[in-house]
Design a protein around this motif. Structure first.
Motif, PDB file in Angstrom:
ATOM      1  N   ILE A   1       0.852  -1.189   0.000  1.00  0.00           N
ATOM      2  CA  ILE A   1       0.000   0.000   0.000  1.00  0.00           C
ATOM      3  C   ILE A   1       0.893   1.246   0.000  1.00  0.00           C
ATOM      4  O   ILE A   1       1.764   1.384   0.858  1.00  0.00           O
ATOM      5  CB  ILE A   1      -0.938   0.021   1.232  1.00  0.00           C
ATOM      6  N   PRO A   2       0.698   2.180  -0.944  1.00  0.00           N
ATOM      7  CA  PRO A   2       1.518   3.404  -0.976  1.00  0.00           C
ATOM      8  C   PRO A   2       1.429   4.157   0.354  1.00  0.00           C
ATOM      9  O   PRO A   2       0.339   4.318   0.905  1.00  0.00           O
ATOM     10  CB  PRO A   2       0.890   4.210  -2.112  1.00  0.00           C
ATOM     11  N   PHE A   3       2.579   4.629   0.844  1.00  0.00           N
ATOM     12  CA  PHE A   3       2.625   5.230   2.173  1.00  0.00           C
ATOM     13  C   PHE A   3       3.459   6.502   2.148  1.00  0.00           C
ATOM     14  O   PHE A   3       4.522   6.558   1.524  1.00  0.00           O
ATOM     15  CB  PHE A   3       3.224   4.234   3.176  1.00  0.00           C
ATOM     16  N   ASP A   4       2.964   7.525   2.818  1.00  0.00           N
ATOM     17  CA  ASP A   4       3.673   8.789   2.966  1.00  0.00           C
ATOM     18  C   ASP A   4       4.475   8.734   4.271  1.00  0.00           C
ATOM     19  O   ASP A   4       3.907   8.868   5.360  1.00  0.00           O
ATOM     20  CB  ASP A   4       2.667   9.941   2.988  1.00  0.00           C
ATOM     21  N   GLU A   5       5.784   8.545   4.144  1.00  0.00           N
ATOM     22  CA  GLU A   5       6.628   8.358   5.327  1.00  0.00           C
ATOM     23  C   GLU A   5       6.726   9.616   6.181  1.00  0.00           C
ATOM     24  O   GLU A   5       6.942   9.535   7.397  1.00  0.00           O
ATOM     25  CB  GLU A   5       8.036   7.917   4.899  1.00  0.00           C
ATOM     26  N   LEU A   6       6.581  10.791   5.577  1.00  0.00           N
ATOM     27  CA  LEU A   6       6.681  12.030   6.342  1.00  0.00           C
ATOM     28  C   LEU A   6       5.438  12.279   7.174  1.00  0.00           C
ATOM     29  O   LEU A   6       5.521  12.692   8.333  1.00  0.00           O
ATOM     30  CB  LEU A   6       6.929  13.208   5.393  1.00  0.00           C
ATOM     31  N   LYS A   7       4.269  12.026   6.590  1.00  0.00           N
ATOM     32  CA  LYS A   7       3.012  12.280   7.293  1.00  0.00           C
ATOM     33  C   LYS A   7       2.518  11.075   8.091  1.00  0.00           C
ATOM     34  O   LYS A   7       1.651  11.217   8.960  1.00  0.00           O
ATOM     35  CB  LYS A   7       1.935  12.708   6.290  1.00  0.00           C
TER      36      LYS A   7
ATOM     37  N   VAL B   1       0.845   8.458   6.854  1.00  0.00           N
ATOM     38  CA  VAL B   1      -0.492   8.092   6.377  1.00  0.00           C
ATOM     39  C   VAL B   1      -0.373   7.342   5.060  1.00  0.00           C
ATOM     40  O   VAL B   1       0.645   7.417   4.360  1.00  0.00           O
ATOM     41  CB  VAL B   1      -1.394   9.333   6.172  1.00  0.00           C
ATOM     42  N   ILE B   2      -1.430   6.606   4.709  1.00  0.00           N
ATOM     43  CA  ILE B   2      -1.521   6.011   3.385  1.00  0.00           C
ATOM     44  C   ILE B   2      -1.671   7.146   2.374  1.00  0.00           C
ATOM     45  O   ILE B   2      -2.446   8.077   2.590  1.00  0.00           O
ATOM     46  CB  ILE B   2      -2.721   5.049   3.309  1.00  0.00           C
ATOM     47  N   SER B   3      -0.922   7.071   1.298  1.00  0.00           N
ATOM     48  CA  SER B   3      -1.023   8.107   0.262  1.00  0.00           C
ATOM     49  C   SER B   3      -2.414   8.067  -0.347  1.00  0.00           C
ATOM     50  O   SER B   3      -2.847   7.034  -0.869  1.00  0.00           O
ATOM     51  CB  SER B   3       0.034   7.870  -0.824  1.00  0.00           C
ATOM     52  N   ASN B   4      -3.139   9.177  -0.254  1.00  0.00           N
ATOM     53  CA  ASN B   4      -4.517   9.165  -0.728  1.00  0.00           C
ATOM     54  C   ASN B   4      -4.960  10.571  -1.106  1.00  0.00           C
ATOM     55  O   ASN B   4      -4.357  11.566  -0.699  1.00  0.00           O
ATOM     56  CB  ASN B   4      -5.458   8.578   0.332  1.00  0.00           C
ATOM     57  N   ARG B   5      -6.034  10.608  -1.858  1.00  0.00           N
ATOM     58  CA  ARG B   5      -6.674  11.858  -2.214  1.00  0.00           C
ATOM     59  C   ARG B   5      -8.148  11.745  -1.848  1.00  0.00           C
ATOM     60  O   ARG B   5      -8.919  11.062  -2.492  1.00  0.00           O
ATOM     61  CB  ARG B   5      -6.497  12.123  -3.720  1.00  0.00           C
ATOM     62  N   GLU B   6      -8.496  12.356  -0.697  1.00  0.00           N
ATOM     63  CA  GLU B   6      -9.861  12.296  -0.153  1.00  0.00           C
ATOM     64  C   GLU B   6     -10.347  10.866   0.018  1.00  0.00           C
ATOM     65  O   GLU B   6     -11.503  10.542  -0.207  1.00  0.00           O
ATOM     66  CB  GLU B   6     -10.822  13.082  -1.047  1.00  0.00           C
ATOM     67  N   GLY B   7      -9.422   9.990   0.433  1.00  0.00           N
ATOM     68  CA  GLY B   7      -9.787   8.603   0.713  1.00  0.00           C
ATOM     69  C   GLY B   7      -9.494   7.645  -0.406  1.00  0.00           C
ATOM     70  O   GLY B   7      -9.467   6.428  -0.178  1.00  0.00           O
ATOM     71  N   ARG B   8      -9.291   8.144  -1.622  1.00  0.00           N
ATOM     72  CA  ARG B   8      -8.879   7.287  -2.741  1.00  0.00           C
ATOM     73  C   ARG B   8      -7.365   7.094  -2.665  1.00  0.00           C
ATOM     74  O   ARG B   8      -6.607   8.070  -2.727  1.00  0.00           O
ATOM     75  CB  ARG B   8      -9.258   7.918  -4.071  1.00  0.00           C
ATOM     76  N   VAL B   9      -6.894   5.876  -2.526  1.00  0.00           N
ATOM     77  CA  VAL B   9      -5.467   5.611  -2.427  1.00  0.00           C
ATOM     78  C   VAL B   9      -4.810   5.879  -3.775  1.00  0.00           C
ATOM     79  O   VAL B   9      -5.333   5.495  -4.830  1.00  0.00           O
ATOM     80  CB  VAL B   9      -5.208   4.167  -1.970  1.00  0.00           C
ATOM     81  N   VAL B  10      -3.649   6.557  -3.740  1.00  0.00           N
ATOM     82  CA  VAL B  10      -2.929   6.895  -4.965  1.00  0.00           C
ATOM     83  C   VAL B  10      -1.503   6.363  -4.890  1.00  0.00           C
ATOM     84  O   VAL B  10      -0.928   6.230  -3.799  1.00  0.00           O
ATOM     85  CB  VAL B  10      -2.916   8.420  -5.207  1.00  0.00           C
ATOM     86  N   ASP B  11      -0.926   6.074  -6.063  1.00  0.00           N
ATOM     87  CA  ASP B  11       0.433   5.547  -6.102  1.00  0.00           C
ATOM     88  C   ASP B  11       1.451   6.681  -6.121  1.00  0.00           C
ATOM     89  O   ASP B  11       1.095   7.858  -5.975  1.00  0.00           O
ATOM     90  CB  ASP B  11       0.609   4.611  -7.299  1.00  0.00           C
ATOM     91  N   ILE B  12       2.712   6.329  -6.323  1.00  0.00           N
ATOM     92  CA  ILE B  12       3.785   7.307  -6.251  1.00  0.00           C
ATOM     93  C   ILE B  12       3.653   8.389  -7.317  1.00  0.00           C
ATOM     94  O   ILE B  12       4.155   9.507  -7.166  1.00  0.00           O
ATOM     95  CB  ILE B  12       5.164   6.588  -6.365  1.00  0.00           C
TER      96      ILE B  12
ATOM     97  N   GLY C   1      -9.950   0.478  -6.658  1.00  0.00           N
ATOM     98  CA  GLY C   1     -10.601  -0.340  -5.652  1.00  0.00           C
ATOM     99  C   GLY C   1      -9.989  -0.296  -4.268  1.00  0.00           C
ATOM    100  O   GLY C   1     -10.357  -1.098  -3.408  1.00  0.00           O
ATOM    101  N   VAL C   2      -9.069   0.631  -4.007  1.00  0.00           N
ATOM    102  CA  VAL C   2      -8.404   0.687  -2.702  1.00  0.00           C
ATOM    103  C   VAL C   2      -8.617   2.074  -2.090  1.00  0.00           C
ATOM    104  O   VAL C   2      -8.379   3.097  -2.744  1.00  0.00           O
ATOM    105  CB  VAL C   2      -6.901   0.378  -2.816  1.00  0.00           C
ATOM    106  N   TYR C   3      -9.032   2.090  -0.823  1.00  0.00           N
ATOM    107  CA  TYR C   3      -9.418   3.341  -0.159  1.00  0.00           C
ATOM    108  C   TYR C   3      -8.859   3.366   1.262  1.00  0.00           C
ATOM    109  O   TYR C   3      -8.363   2.368   1.786  1.00  0.00           O
ATOM    110  CB  TYR C   3     -10.948   3.462  -0.130  1.00  0.00           C
ATOM    111  N   ALA C   4      -8.942   4.519   1.894  1.00  0.00           N
ATOM    112  CA  ALA C   4      -8.477   4.681   3.271  1.00  0.00           C
ATOM    113  C   ALA C   4      -9.420   5.603   4.023  1.00  0.00           C
ATOM    114  O   ALA C   4     -10.063   6.480   3.429  1.00  0.00           O
ATOM    115  CB  ALA C   4      -7.059   5.260   3.297  1.00  0.00           C
ATOM    116  N   THR C   5      -9.493   5.410   5.335  1.00  0.00           N
ATOM    117  CA  THR C   5     -10.298   6.289   6.178  1.00  0.00           C
ATOM    118  C   THR C   5      -9.729   6.312   7.586  1.00  0.00           C
ATOM    119  O   THR C   5      -8.960   5.433   7.983  1.00  0.00           O
ATOM    120  CB  THR C   5     -11.778   5.833   6.204  1.00  0.00           C
TER     121      THR C   5
END
Length: 460
Positions: free
Chosen positions: A329-335, A337-348, A355-359
């Motif tokens: 799962i793409p991850f923002d090491e500084l923040k 959190v899972i890398s996402n845009r309003e809950g939609r997971v985004v890659d690098i 089909g992958v989301y976060a909340t």
């Protein structure tokens, strides 16, 4: 894939964020089947393992979460560790969409000299211990009379209150027996809470703060020289009723007569003190060095170059939580959190991962209260629904759409998963233990024991 079957959705993480997301999704117009996965044998996340045991009001949140899972339209599959028992490719075989709500359970870093000395602890670890988290040791190195707590939020207050409170005053709560015994033997007399900004900038809630004044045989000590207010402070007080209440409570305490403070323990609140260094000898904590700060006019602070050394035997940092990366799962090491845009997971590259989301905290970071978690989940579910309904196949992408398929998969891997009916057995057992001691419940702590009780294989 056939669109005649329900949309299959997996939610990974059965804390408030995951349960709220499941609840909101179940009430949409989608024909949906939801499975809620949890790494631990028990659901409810930080409500069970991150809230101080002497806060029954906050624990009532669990009642609402319990009602959601008790309905039967969201299936709990606990004691399943994402990244170990299954991964994203596995989930894609059985689910059309996956929502990650794994929260943030690690302590945020505090990069000052000496922070790694023996006797320096993260608040998250301490909270997990006194809440009976099954993955932490059952012992705790609680020693010394003087203790420092670094932070200006409710977690710092929880840690300070538990450290200063007499163990017998916790016996009416669900505190585990091993925790009670260690706190009972504590030699603590003084707990010092340090905040780098002023009284108008702390993040205490008014109720949590006022509760400190009612802890038996514990005096709250504040220092008038720590009280300073700039234009930013005045603006915060005038614009926020919560800030106004907090400042009033703290200011009222400055009027207390020291001669009336005769409790055997004291909880000191220090403002405008920035932790600069944890002092040590022979690898162990022997003190804390702070720098006096001053307000800059906009509620920020800067150092004055004036330092003070405090003789303490342990330091607890309560400067925030931080999320943990998940396999695949793409991850923002500084923040954190899972890398996402309003809950939609985004890659690098910023492209949406289908089909992958976060909340929850793993989506936005460890900020906000329960109300934020609900609105956060609503945003994620809204996007999920938009994505599904915009597809010709209505989002049905999993090759194995039968609800039983995932259970067969887990059984083949030897995973002793815990379903809702199993949790109800464990829940009833803990309540029975509590009734025998005049309490609401007593938590079962060892993981193996929790699973055995849930599955009906536990032998006394």
């Amino acid at each position: 894939m056939s669109s005649n079957r329900p949309l299959r959705v997996a939610v990974v993480g059965a804390g408030p964020a995951g349960i709220y997301a499941s609840d909101i999704l179940s009430k949409t117009d989608l024909d949906v089947s939801i499975d809620l996965f949890e790494r631990l044998p028990a659901p409810f996340g930080l409500v069970r393992y991150g809230v101080a045991p002497d806060h029954p009001r906050i624990k009532q949140i669990m009642v609402a979460l319990h009602k959601v899972l008790d309905r039967g339209d969201v299936r709990l599959i606990a004691n399943v560790d994402y990244g170990v028992d299954l991964k994203l490719d596995d989930l894609r075989q059985f689910y059309d969409a996956v929502i990650f709500s794994t929260g943030a359970i690690k302590d945020a870093a505090l990069p000052i000299p000496g922070i790694d000395l023996e006797g320096s602890h993260g608040a998250a670890d301490f909270v997990s211990w006194f809440d009976g988290h099954p993955d932490v040791p059952r012992t705790w190195p609680l020693q010394g009379q003087q203790i420092a707590v670094l932070g200006a939020g409710n977690v710092a207050l929880d840690v300070a209150r538990i450290l200063s409170k007499h163990a017998d005053d916790l016996l009416t709560t669900e505190i585990p027996q091993n925790v009670y015994e260690i706190l009972k033997a504590s030699e603590v007399t003084d707990v010092h809470v340090f905040a780098r900004r002023g009284p108008a900038q702390v993040k205490f809630s008014p109720l949590e703060l006022r509760e400190l004044g009612h802890v038996p045989d514990v005096d709250v000590v504040v220092y008038p020289e720590d009280f300073d207010f700039d234009e930013g402070s005045t603006a915060a007080i005038n614009s926020s009723n919560q800030t106004k209440q907090v400042v009033k409570t703290l200011t009222d305490w400055t009027l207390n007569d020291p001669a009336d403070m005769k409790a055997s323990r004291r909880l000191h609140l220090h403002f405008l003190h920035r932790p600069a260094e944890v002092l040590g000898e022979d690898g162990k904590v022997v003190g804390l060095r702070t720098e006096r700060t001053q307000l800059n006019g906009d509620a920020t602070v800067s150092g004055t170059g004036e330092y003070h050394d405090w003789p303490v035997h342990a330091v607890y940092r309560a400067v925030g939580y931080f999320g943990s990366p998940l396999p695949e799962i793409p991850f923002d090491e500084l923040k954190g959190v899972i890398s996402n845009r309003e809950g939609r997971v985004v890659d690098i590259d910023g492209e949406q991962v289908p089909g992958v989301y976060a909340t929850g905290w793993i989506k936005r970071g460890p900020i906000g209260l329960i109300g934020h978690t609900k609105s956060d989940a609503s945003e994620t579910i809204r996007h999920l629904v938009e994505d599904v309904t915009s597809r010709e196949d209505e989002g049905r992408t999993a090759p194995h759409g039968s609800p039983d398929a995932i259970l067969d998969f887990l059984r083949e891997r030897g995973v002793g998963f815990v379903e809702w009916n199993h949790w109800q057995v464990l829940d009833a057992h803990e309540r029975t233990l509590g009734e025998a001691q005049g309490r609401e419940r007593v938590k079962v702590v060892p993981r193996d024991e929790m699973i055995a009780i849930a599955h009906g294989t536990y032998e006394i």
